[in-house]
Design a protein around this motif. Structure first.
Motif, PDB file in Angstrom:
ATOM      1  N   ARG A  47       0.819  -1.217   0.000  1.00 63.65           N
ATOM      2  CA  ARG A  47       0.000   0.000   0.000  1.00 63.65           C
ATOM      3  C   ARG A  47       0.849   1.262   0.000  1.00 63.65           C
ATOM      4  N   THR A  74       1.948  -7.571   2.802  1.00 62.33           N
ATOM      5  CA  THR A  74       0.536  -7.479   2.412  1.00 62.33           C
ATOM      6  C   THR A  74      -0.308  -6.720   3.432  1.00 62.33           C
ATOM      7  N   SER A  75       0.339  -5.922   4.255  1.00 60.48           N
ATOM      8  CA  SER A  75      -0.384  -5.135   5.248  1.00 60.48           C
ATOM      9  C   SER A  75      -1.511  -4.333   4.592  1.00 60.48           C
ATOM     10  N   GLY A  76      -2.688  -4.394   5.167  1.00 60.40           N
ATOM     11  CA  GLY A  76      -3.875  -3.790   4.560  1.00 60.40           C
ATOM     12  C   GLY A  76      -4.851  -4.857   4.104  1.00 60.40           C
ATOM     13  N   ALA A  77      -4.315  -6.036   3.760  1.00 59.91           N
ATOM     14  CA  ALA A  77      -5.187  -7.152   3.387  1.00 59.91           C
ATOM     15  C   ALA A  77      -5.888  -7.679   4.637  1.00 59.91           C
ATOM     16  N   ILE A  78      -7.160  -8.081   4.479  1.00 59.09           N
ATOM     17  CA  ILE A  78      -7.878  -8.590   5.645  1.00 59.09           C
ATOM     18  C   ILE A  78      -8.218 -10.065   5.521  1.00 59.09           C
ATOM     19  N   PRO A 105      -7.002  -8.213  10.114  1.00 59.55           N
ATOM     20  CA  PRO A 105      -8.349  -7.746   9.793  1.00 59.55           C
ATOM     21  C   PRO A 105      -8.833  -6.606  10.688  1.00 59.55           C
ATOM     22  N   ASN A 106      -8.246  -6.461  11.849  1.00 60.85           N
ATOM     23  CA  ASN A 106      -8.648  -5.336  12.706  1.00 60.85           C
ATOM     24  C   ASN A 106      -7.604  -4.236  12.575  1.00 60.85           C
ATOM     25  N   PRO A 107      -8.003  -3.086  11.964  1.00 62.11           N
ATOM     26  CA  PRO A 107      -7.009  -2.053  11.673  1.00 62.11           C
ATOM     27  C   PRO A 107      -6.548  -1.293  12.914  1.00 62.11           C
ATOM     28  N   HIS A 108      -7.111  -1.597  14.070  1.00 60.52           N
ATOM     29  CA  HIS A 108      -6.699  -0.877  15.280  1.00 60.52           C
ATOM     30  C   HIS A 108      -5.587  -1.621  16.022  1.00 60.52           C
ATOM     31  N   HIS A 109      -5.863  -2.864  16.452  1.00 61.49           N
ATOM     32  CA  HIS A 109      -4.786  -3.546  17.185  1.00 61.49           C
ATOM     33  C   HIS A 109      -3.816  -4.271  16.252  1.00 61.49           C
ATOM     34  N   ASP A 113      -4.205 -12.468  11.651  1.00 62.67           N
ATOM     35  CA  ASP A 113      -5.251 -13.487  11.611  1.00 62.67           C
ATOM     36  C   ASP A 113      -4.594 -14.840  11.320  1.00 62.67           C
ATOM     37  N   GLY A 161       3.946  -1.643  16.972  1.00 62.63           N
ATOM     38  CA  GLY A 161       4.000  -0.259  17.448  1.00 62.63           C
ATOM     39  C   GLY A 161       3.818  -0.095  18.939  1.00 62.63           C
TER      40      GLY A 161
END
Lengths: 258, 369
Positions: A47, A74-78, A105-109, A113, A161
């Motif tokens: 991305r 592939t960060s961003g893929a869910i 799949p959870n963009p916060h934590h 998966d 992070g």
């Protein structure tokens, strides 16, 4: 065989520090940190590839570094389907056989998966990729990923992070104990001492991004991590003294047995 | 009409408490923030702690978002509206020239914006009308998706199947400000039109996420009602969506009424210090949630708060219909207080050791890529 080198598939690397490339304050700082770290493998999110706008593109400036190989992620893929598509586009754009499968799949934590990662890794390994999956520190999942042909497994030390360090220490020890492929701690490290600790435990390498990018002086911190990784690796090679929770009594308790 | 908030969003239990200095000190340092943390950090007692709050907010922002600021740009498609929002320059009783961009003009605008370098675009309209209906919007989303990786909408509330249609056309994100979470002033401020339905609007982000959009942007228009009430409800709305739609990305904005067209005066004005306190409080309480600030705010405030809580900003925005390729009317939806060019803004970010990020999502991840 040369134990000094990190082996991923048929590729070898002199450095056991892998760098993530997001979060830097500018491209120049990122490049200088990469160079200071001595890394030979960096990961870049698909991305953040931007062919339309060179000064927003992380891929091209890294591709210019001859000492460094690229590993698209592939960060961003869910899910597995998206990750597979992203991996294929990443390979097409970068020409690299490596892929870091990263499915959160959870963009916060941003926790990986395990189910979707397994299916994506299986498909990509069969397709000839050198797959390095980013995974929860789960010893069973790690073995299953080894079985489907991954080049390494990358369990997390703590959340991306978070700077939480090696909070999954006990699980990582189990993964290392039973693994036939390199184990690379990815995410959570904050200090070079933690990288040293991971290497002393028997990790083959560590992957660091935030701890360097968000340091006061990213370039100096990159160098410090390189030293930490090297120190830990040499300590492991040297063989650590055995740990015992009991002091050896000067008058042995079992002297009556003789 | 139902005027009480459902339990899951009602901020009343936290409003009833008083917060002392000791509560604020605890809230700034806590590792497990909740509603009480937010309430303490929004309280008058916390107003004396702006500096330590800023320091903590900056450290958290750095940890989660690095030294970066994501950039996006809005595109106003239509200024026709049947709503009577008392504070809005496009309200149906305002005597302003109304426009809806025909598709060739939409393409022209999109091309102008693309040339500037943006990869995230926010498409806006007024209330649903025959000129700007779901079919119009779907076509605009398609045109935008042909050019941009991230297409977001800020339009009228829709049904789940309509959101799904837009997701299939390439839309990934919806922004829907509740304006105020207090039903009584909400009813007063929204004098007529479909927007009078408080609960239909409240549930719209959930319908959008159920319909296949991945990101929802929430916010309340600061100045309309008691900010303590609205901000705690906003936090609860966020947490509710995160728990219900666990794959969804929720982001928050902090629009503030300045001088709107029509001479509206905010009954609960929020000054810059209060706005900063709100942003710091949210960053501390929701460490991994993107926090956005638009060009409603002026350059000095935006420059100061970039990276200290805020991690996403718009720039070079026009709030007029047709503003990017010329011949636009003068009156926008709201006044822009940061009119700097993209280049000037980028130079400012670089000067603060922050990297502008244009592309942070990949069209490959769309519902029907």
């Amino acid at each position: 065989m040369n134990d000094e080198l990190l082996k991923l598939g048929s590729h070898t690397f002199g450095s056991r520090l892998i760098l993530g490339t997001g979060k830097f304050s500018d491209t120049e700082t990122m490049i200088r940190a990469v160079e200071a770290s001595g890394t030979e493998l960096v990961t870049v999110a698909l991305r953040r590839f931007n062919r339309d706008k060179p000064n927003d593109d992380l891929c091209a400036p890294l591709a210019k570094l001859s000492a460094v190989r690229l590993m698209p992620n592939t960060s961003g893929a869910i899910n597995a389907k998206e990750a597979v598509r992203a991996a294929q586009l990443g390979r097409e754009l970068s020409g690299s056989p490596f892929v870091k499968v990263e499915i959160h799949p959870n963009p916060h934590h941003l926790m990986p998966d395990p189910v979707e990662t397994y299916f994506a890794a299986k498909e990509l390994a069969a397709d000839g990729f050198l797959v390095l999956p980013y995974i929860p520190a789960d010893p069973v999942l790690a073995k299953k990923l080894e079985d489907v042909g991954c080049a390494a497994v990358m369990p997390l030390g703590a959340a991306i992070g978070s700077g939480g360090g090696l909070s999954t220490l006990e699980m990582i020890k189990l993964i290392i104990r039973d693994s036939n492929i390199p184990v690379i701690v990815d995410a959570g490290l904050r200090a070079p001492s933690e990288a040293a600790c991971a290497m002393e435990m028997g990790c083959a390498a560590v992957l660091v991004n935030s701890a360097i990018a968000a340091a006061q002086d990213p370039v100096a911190m990159a160098e410090a991590f390189a030293l930490g990784v090297q120190t830990g690796f040499e300590a492991r090679q040297a063989g650590l003294m055995l740990q015992s929770e009991f002091a050896v009594a000067t008058s042995p308790l079992t002297s009556f047995l003789s | 009409m139902k005027t009480t908030l459902p339990e899951w969003i009602d901020p009343a239990p936290w409003l009833a408490r008083e917060y002392r200095v000791v509560d604020v000190e605890h809230a700034i340092g806590t590792e497990s923030p909740d509603e009480s943390t937010l309430a303490a950090l929004l309280s008058p007692a916390a107003a004396e702690f702006l500096e330590p709050m800023a320091a903590r907010a900056q450290a958290i922002t750095r940890r989660h978002f690095g030294q970066t600021i994501q950039l996006y740009i809005p595109l106003y498609l239509s200024s026709y509206c049947s709503n009577g929002c008392a504070y809005c320059g496009f309200a149906s009783d305002r005597h302003t020239d109304r426009h809806t961009l025909p598709f060739d003009a939409v393409e022209k605008e999109l091309d102008s914006i693309k040339t500037m370098g943006f990869e995230e675009i926010l498409l806006l309209t007024g209330e649903r009308s025959s000129r700007a209906d779901i079919d119009y919007l779907r076509t605009c989303v398609r045109l935008a998706a042909d050019r941009f990786h991230t297409v977001a909408i800020e339009v009228f509330p829709m049904e789940q199947d309509e959101y799904h249609m837009l997701a299939e056309a390439g839309c990934v994100s919806v922004t829907m400000y509740q304006e105020t979470y207090d039903p009584e002033p909400y009813d007063r401020m929204h004098r007529w039109g479909p927007k009078k339905d408080f609960f239909n609007r409240l549930d719209a982000p959930a319908r959008a996420l159920a319909g296949g959009l991945r990101f929802a942007g929430l916010g309340a228009l600061l100045g309309l009602a008691d900010p303590y009430h609205d901000m705690i409800a906003l936090y609860r709305h966020t947490r509710h969506l995160q728990k219900t739609y666990w794959q969804a990305g929720v982001s928050l904005s902090f629009p503030r009424i300045r001088h709107e067209a029509g001479g509206f005066t905010a009954p609960h004005p929020v000054d810059e210090k209060m706005l900063a306190q709100i942003i710091f409080a949210f960053r501390i309480c929701l460490p991994d949630v993107p926090l956005t600030l638009s060009t409603r705010e002026g350059a000095p405030f935006r420059d100061g708060i970039a990276g200290i809580g805020i991690n996403k900003m718009s720039i070079a925005s026009r709030t007029t219909v047709g503003g990017y390729s010329g011949n636009a009317p003068e009156e926008g939806q709201f006044d822009i207080n940061d009119g700097r060019s993209l280049e000037t803004f980028q130079a400012m970010l670089h000067g603060k050791n922050l990297e502008p990020v244009f592309k942070n999502w990949e069209k490959l991840y769309r519902l029907t890529a």
